[in-house]
Design a protein around this motif. Sequence first.
Motif, PDB file in Angstrom:
ATOM      1  N   LYS A 134       0.850  -1.194   0.000  1.00  0.00           N
ATOM      2  CA  LYS A 134       0.000   0.000   0.000  1.00  0.00           C
ATOM      3  C   LYS A 134       0.886   1.244   0.000  1.00  0.00           C
ATOM      4  N   ASP A 198      -8.356   0.159   2.765  1.00  0.00           N
ATOM      5  CA  ASP A 198      -7.347  -0.755   2.220  1.00  0.00           C
ATOM      6  C   ASP A 198      -6.242  -0.058   1.423  1.00  0.00           C
ATOM      7  N   ASN A 232      -7.177  -2.729  10.331  1.00  0.00           N
ATOM      8  CA  ASN A 232      -7.112  -2.346   8.924  1.00  0.00           C
ATOM      9  C   ASN A 232      -5.887  -2.895   8.192  1.00  0.00           C
TER      10      ASN A 232
END
Length: 420
Positions: A134, A198, A232
């Motif tokens: 990410k 996300d 998360n």
Amino acid sequence: MITTNSENLYNEAQKFMPGGVNSPVRACRSVGRTPLFIDKAKGSYIYDVDGNKYIDYICSWGPNILGHCREEVINAVKATCDKGLTFGACHKGEITLAKLIQKHFPSMEMLRLVNSGTEAVMSAIRAARGYTGKDKIIKFEGCYHGHSDGLLVKGGSGLLTNSIPNSAGVPKGYTDTTLLAKYNDENSVEELFNANKDEIACVIVEPCAANMGVVPPKEGFLQFLRDITKKNNALLIFDEVITGFRLSIGGAQKYYNITPDLTTLGKIVGGGMPLAVYGGKREVMECVAPLGSVYQAGTLSGNPVAVTSGIETIKILESNVSQYDVLNEKSAKIEKAMKESGLNVNRVGSIMTPFFTEKKVTDYDTAVTSNTKNFAKFFNHMQSNGIYSAPSQFEAMFVSMAHSDEDIDYTCDVIKSFKL
């Protein structure tokens, strides 16, 4: 005090270095003075080139928890210098230091030595992004994590002192993935996670903020960060460049009993030499080259002289952990003197900041309500009376184990004699 030699050197330095300094806050512009040029230091004292002696509460911005020129550290460093200043190669001291760090920071299952706090934080965030796949990160207003491009967004330290909310020369694309939350504000963090499902690799935080002045975490805030990052699938990074080995032998994570995924250390871990560390969960750190695809390198990383300084410093700290209790007591005396003088002070362990505002300082917004002109008067009063402290409202005051009872008592008397 006569400071003619410092003033002359500063005039000369301005011909060669931006603002005459190699780090902005040293310029002392916010307090209306020219910087002191230091000649030497020993124990709790620092001496300028004009021969003036000061009780030192900057402690090289934190690392000198033992005071200056601790004999065991100096002797070990001298012996190492005799063997060579740098190898650009592996040596056994790196393993010794790694073991010492891991002993007191068990969350750092694997670690990498680097040269500065900025480098450690930059590398930890790259590892977090590489591991999670990410791009976005969350940082907090007023928390300073070094001067790498992606983190110069509402940082603390010199950015606040010199009224620079961001930095010129940083392309917009570098900060597009940096999300800003409010320190001690759980809702602001939750909103960012909800709006960026996300997409968030990590949350980075000073577990006890010290670069907008000292601002402790409110009860439950760090646990909230631990919980929401787990929920998360994001990593929690503790920037302990200042708090590591200072709030306790195990840093802020031991002090507050919260375990992060990654940690950055600096300052004390090098015993005053240029050295820093990042590390954490083995599975994350195994993403770093040469084991993984996250690249980070450094010719001077693990420098033998800096490593020796760190080893000896940590050995002294762990030889008598009760020293931390004494350090806390000394710091509490100074805090008490400030409060008795009507100052608004935040203190955690041996770091503290007097704020010149009526508001309780709990975050960036309340910190910047401080009257910096009144702080400048306080700073000048202290320095004129032989107390060397940070020339910025938004920095910390550090107490060392070398400060004697006499040093503390004198400091308290000087504080109590201050009048606006």
